[in-house]
Enzyme design. Structure first.
Site, PDB file in Angstrom:
ATOM      1  CD  GLU A  19     -16.002 -97.254  -2.507  1.00 39.76           C
ATOM      2  OE1 GLU A  19     -14.931 -97.750  -1.806  1.00 39.76           O
ATOM      3  OE2 GLU A  19     -16.758 -96.364  -1.995  1.00 39.76           O
ATOM      4  CE  LYS A  44     -19.401 -96.396   0.952  1.00 38.33           C
ATOM      5  NZ  LYS A  44     -17.830 -95.787   0.745  1.00 38.33           N
ATOM      6  CB  CYS A 103     -16.100 -99.457   0.837  1.00 38.92           C
ATOM      7  SG  CYS A 103     -14.383 -99.485   1.374  1.00 38.92           S
ATOM      8  CB  VAL A 133      -8.156 -95.734   3.332  1.00 40.88           C
ATOM      9  CG1 VAL A 133      -8.083 -95.383   2.007  1.00 40.88           C
ATOM     10  CG2 VAL A 133      -9.183 -95.177   4.122  1.00 40.88           C
TER      11      VAL A 133
HETATM   12  C1  ACM Z   1     -14.535 -96.475   2.053  1.00 39.70           C
HETATM   13  O1  ACM Z   1     -15.737 -96.491   2.291  1.00 39.70           O
HETATM   14  N1  ACM Z   1     -14.258 -96.591   0.744  1.00 39.70           N
HETATM   15  C2  ACM Z   1     -13.570 -96.427   3.183  1.00 39.70           C
END
Ligand code: ACM
Length: 263
Positions: free
Chosen positions: A38, A109, A142, A169
């Site tokens: 990402e 996203k 992510c 994370v």
């Molecule tokens: C994330 O969506 N970068 C944790």
């Protein structure tokens, strides 16, 4: 089909250098599809919208998408990569799928995580699936993994493989993706980054553990939690077309839509 990921320590704001390093990683092994992390070109920890405005690029005419297309051409491959996209006055945490002939797919996203909600607009495009060779590839980014509807939507659209650029994370995703793959009977390639960023008031440490998972939920390969590496796995995407569990159960056909709560 050979699918791989690049797990590396993307440096904040070093767009040229990050793209150069990604190109270097993929030039040493042959793959039909590579997945990069990402926001692989910009780094993750923005501290102001002004920074996003300075680094985000239009798709497909921005330098990073054009560079990815050149990488696809030079290496006769396809790439999925996360990047900061500018579209009009909005900024999206996006992912592109490119091949030697150009842009194939764009995903923005949908589920923004933590401070991303301060800089980015939530994605406004529907999930989509695109052919890459004989495979059908869908993208999510992510934190989308936390919402089973994302992987399910891609499965219902016929995805054989989910390409999943990430900057994880929290510790949960590497052990959760096998369930996403098992319940949808598809492959996933999660490309996470390593390293840490301390640009604001906190330090974010990225957990690595990029992985390739098969439709039975088996982890075919998982990277370490600290080291940079590129890894390629041979898969048969056709295995994702068989949704049956036994003679009596098919994991897609057995769904009882009318009993499920919509909202
Ligand atoms: C994330 O969506 N970068 C944790």
């Amino acid at each position: 089909m050979r699918v791989g990921f690049v797990q590396f320590d993307c440096r904040f704001g070093e767009i040229e250098n990050n793209a150069y390093r990604a190109a270097h990683f993929i030039s040493h092994q042959r793959a039909d599809l590579w997945v990069l992390p990402e926001l692989f070109n910009t780094g993750y920890q923005f501290v102001s919208k002004r920074e996003v405005a300075a680094l985000a690029e239009p798709v497909p005419n921005g330098p990073t998408t054009q560079r990815l297309i050149r990488m696809a051409k030079e290496n006769k491959t396809h790439l999925v990569a996360g990047l900061a996209e500018r579209s009009g006055k909005s900024f999206y945490n996006s992912s592109v799928l490119v091949g030697p002939k150009g842009l194939i797919g764009l995903y923005r996203k949908i589920h923004l995580f933590y401070e991303e909600t301060r800089w980015f607009t939530p994605g406004n495009l529907r999930f989509q699936v695109h052919p890459v060779g004989k495979a059908r590839v869908g993208m999510m980014v992510c934190f989308d993994w936390f919402f089973p509807e994302a992987a399910r939507s891609l499965a219902l659209l016929g995805a054989d493989l989910i390409a999943h650029p990430s900057n994880l994370v929290l510790p949960y995703c590497p052990d959760a993706m096998p369930t996403r793959c098992l319940e949808n009977r598809l492959f996933a390639v999660t490309a996470n980054r390593v390293g840490s960023e301390s640009r604001g008031t906190e330090t974010l440490t990225y957990i690595g553990m990029s992985e390739v998972v098969d439709p039975k939920g088996k982890i075919l390969y998982r990277a370490s939690d600290k080291n940079e590496e590129a890894h390629v796995v041979e898969i048969d995407p056709k295995l994702a077309r068989n949704k049956s569990l036994n003679r009596y159960n098919d994991l897609i056909k057995d769904r009882r839509n009318r009993f499920y709560v919509k909202s």
